[in-house]
Design an enzyme around this catalytic site. Structure first.
Site, PDB file in Angstrom:
ATOM      1  N   GLU A  16       0.801  -1.227   0.000  1.00  0.00           N
ATOM      2  CA  GLU A  16       0.000   0.000   0.000  1.00  0.00           C
ATOM      3  C   GLU A  16       0.832   1.275   0.000  1.00  0.00           C
ATOM      4  OE1 GLU A  16      -2.842  -0.283   3.178  1.00  0.00           O
ATOM      5  OE2 GLU A  16      -3.768  -2.080   2.372  1.00  0.00           O
ATOM      6  N   GLU A  73      -5.399  -8.516   0.402  1.00  0.00           N
ATOM      7  CA  GLU A  73      -6.102  -8.132   1.630  1.00  0.00           C
ATOM      8  C   GLU A  73      -7.531  -7.746   1.301  1.00  0.00           C
ATOM      9  OE1 GLU A  73      -4.561  -4.957   4.096  1.00  0.00           O
ATOM     10  OE2 GLU A  73      -2.508  -5.675   3.829  1.00  0.00           O
TER      11      GLU A  73
HETATM   12  O1  IFM Z   1      -4.283  -3.212   9.044  1.00  0.00           O
HETATM   13  C1  IFM Z   1      -4.212  -2.694   7.755  1.00  0.00           C
HETATM   14  C2  IFM Z   1      -3.033  -3.263   7.005  1.00  0.00           C
HETATM   15  O2  IFM Z   1      -1.848  -3.051   7.667  1.00  0.00           O
HETATM   16  C3  IFM Z   1      -2.944  -2.631   5.646  1.00  0.00           C
HETATM   17  N1  IFM Z   1      -4.188  -2.670   4.950  1.00  0.00           N
HETATM   18  C4  IFM Z   1      -5.379  -2.280   5.648  1.00  0.00           C
HETATM   19  C5  IFM Z   1      -5.459  -2.992   6.981  1.00  0.00           C
HETATM   20  C6  IFM Z   1      -6.746  -2.593   7.724  1.00  0.00           C
HETATM   21  O3  IFM Z   1      -6.796  -1.233   7.933  1.00  0.00           O
END
Ligand code: IFM
Length: 441
Positions: free
Chosen positions: A164, A344
């Site tokens: 990210e 994710e």
């Molecule tokens: O916890 C985070 C993760 O570290 C990165 N993506 C989003 C998740 C939830 O906010």
């Protein structure tokens, strides 16, 4: 029954600072998140990752839980400050040993390691020299990546350079709610470029060192839609799409920043000859983290305004599984035919243990079920999706929200460090076993 192809990669994801704890052990250096969490007022209730889930000490039992879940792969991150405590220079053998043991522990259990090389924990010593706003950080990152690859490269089938970059660049340097807590658009967009440059240099270094695993990056992407047909809303939604999606996808896949970038951020004068060739170096797969769809209205001051969702969840965002399908299809149809992985997606709740010991998180089950279905719909439309990784394997330190919300399939009792399966863990185990959703038409 919604069935996935044989070999579809069902995983689970975590990140080092969010679960490991042991921040001062075995030679680990401080990261920007150690500094940030110890800054009064930065994180809800003053929570820190000092102990987190104590995974650094409890990893064998945690890997046993992954086995119980039945995942084919586990996505974890390596903490740069454990490997190179000052960010550049001296290497810390004990840090490498830890990830070596973790990698072997996974393989012994038949679980593929998916290694994220940077999940936000920049060594503080590099921040002291300008952090991501300093171009040198990109080269130091590639040096560190080579060290990790030299040690683990014979056993890691999936690499991700960055997690990210949007959050590192914009949440950390523009919104200021993540480390290093800056609020400066010029610095943020410079950091963005150096993060992507770090990615490109790391990919090139891995290839030069003969990487055998597949190499990718995880970007958090959003589905951005105008709130109305009003030309002002359409323009606002295009600007937010630039900010959240195109500033990452275009350089990675087209080797160029979008034509409207300079109007939004000013001249990108920090881009040097050759940078975009590095940034767009060919990948083997692309990781997508999906959480949010945004309806956008024009705003005379900020240029855009995200319309608040009708039914906000514990972190204030809405639930929109259709957005996952839209994002997957957009990436495939507009940008790349690479294999895609949902690295994710997940839902924050205020889970609690009922008197009978159970943890009823049916909202999370409904969330995942809808997102798995959306992913399947995208595949039916032709998207080459090869894996799905819920966030998160277990509850953990949720950055600025500290321990105030929970994302895990496993509940963590932070007083005892006991892990307990939530209903969603049982549900997910059955999905993995069936290689898809059962009980539907
Ligand atoms: O916890 C985070 C993760 O570290 C990165 N993506 C989003 C998740 C939830 O906010």
């Amino acid at each position: 029954m919604t069935t996935f192809p044989d070999g579809f990669l069902w995983g689970a994801a975590t990140a080092a600072y969010q679960i490991e704890g042991a921040v001062a052990e075995d030679g680990r250096g401080p990261s920007i998140w150690d500094t940030f969490t110890h800054t009064p007022g930065a994180v809800l209730r003053g929570d820190t990752g000092d102990v987190a889930c104590d995974h650094y000490h409890r990893w064998p039992a945690d890997l046993d839980l992954l086995s119980e879940l039945g995942v084919g792969a586990y996505r974890f991150s390596v903490a740069w400050p454990r490997i190179v405590p000052a960010g550049s220079g001296q290497i810390n053998a004990a840090g490498l040993d830890f990830y070596d043991r973790l990698t072997d522990g996974l393989l012994e259990r038949g679980i593929d390691p998916m290694v994220t090389l940077y999940h936000w924990d920049l060594p503080q010593a590099l921040q002291d020299r300008g952090g991501w706003a300093n171009r040198d950080t990109a080269s130091y990152f590639a040096d560190y990546v080579r060290v990790v690859h030299e040690r683990l490269g014979d056993r890691v089938p999936y690499w991700l350079t960055l997690n990210e970059p949007y959050c590192s660049a914009f949440v950390g340097h523009l919104d200021g709610t993540h480390a290093p807590g800056l609020r400066d658009q010029r610095v943020a967009v410079t950091a963005l470029h150096h993060l992507l440059l770090a990615h490109g240099k790391a990919v090139t270094a891995l290839r030069a060192d003969g990487v055998t695993g597949q190499v990718g990056i995880s970007c958090n992407l959003t589905s951005v839609l105008p709130a109305s047909d009003d030309p002002a809303d359409l323009a606002a939604s295009r600007r937010l799409d630039l900010h959240e999606n195109r500033m990452f996808l275009n350089p990675l896949f087209f080797g160029a920043y979008p034509p409207d970038a300079a109007a939004q951020y000013g001249e990108l004068s920090f881009v040097r000859d050759g940078d975009l060739e590095l940034i767009s170096a060919p990948l083997d797969y692309f990781g997508i983290n999906y959480y949010e769809a945004h309806h956008v209205r024009a705003d005379p001051v900020h240029g855009w305004q995200r319309v608040p969702p009708a039914n906000p969840t514990a972190t204030g965002i809405g639930v929109n599984p259709r957005g996952l399908r839209d994002v997957l299809e957009r990436v495939y149809f507009d940008y790349t035919s690479l294999p895609l992985v949902v690295t994710e997606t997940g839902l924050a709740l205020h889970d609690y243990v009922a008197p009978d010991g159970g943890i009823d998180d049916h909202e999370r089950i409904a969330f995942f079920e809808a997102h798995v279905r959306a992913a399947h719909d995208a595949m039916s439309a032709g998207v080459p999706l090869i894996g799905f990784f819920p966030w998160s394997f277990m509850d953990n330190f949720e950055w600025a929200s500290g321990y105030g919300v929970r994302y895990g399939l496993y509940y963590v009792d932070y007083l005892t460090q006991q892990r307990l399966p939530k209903d969603s863990a049982h549900w997910y185990a059955s999905v993995i076993k069936a290689n898809g959703l059962t009980g539907d038409s």
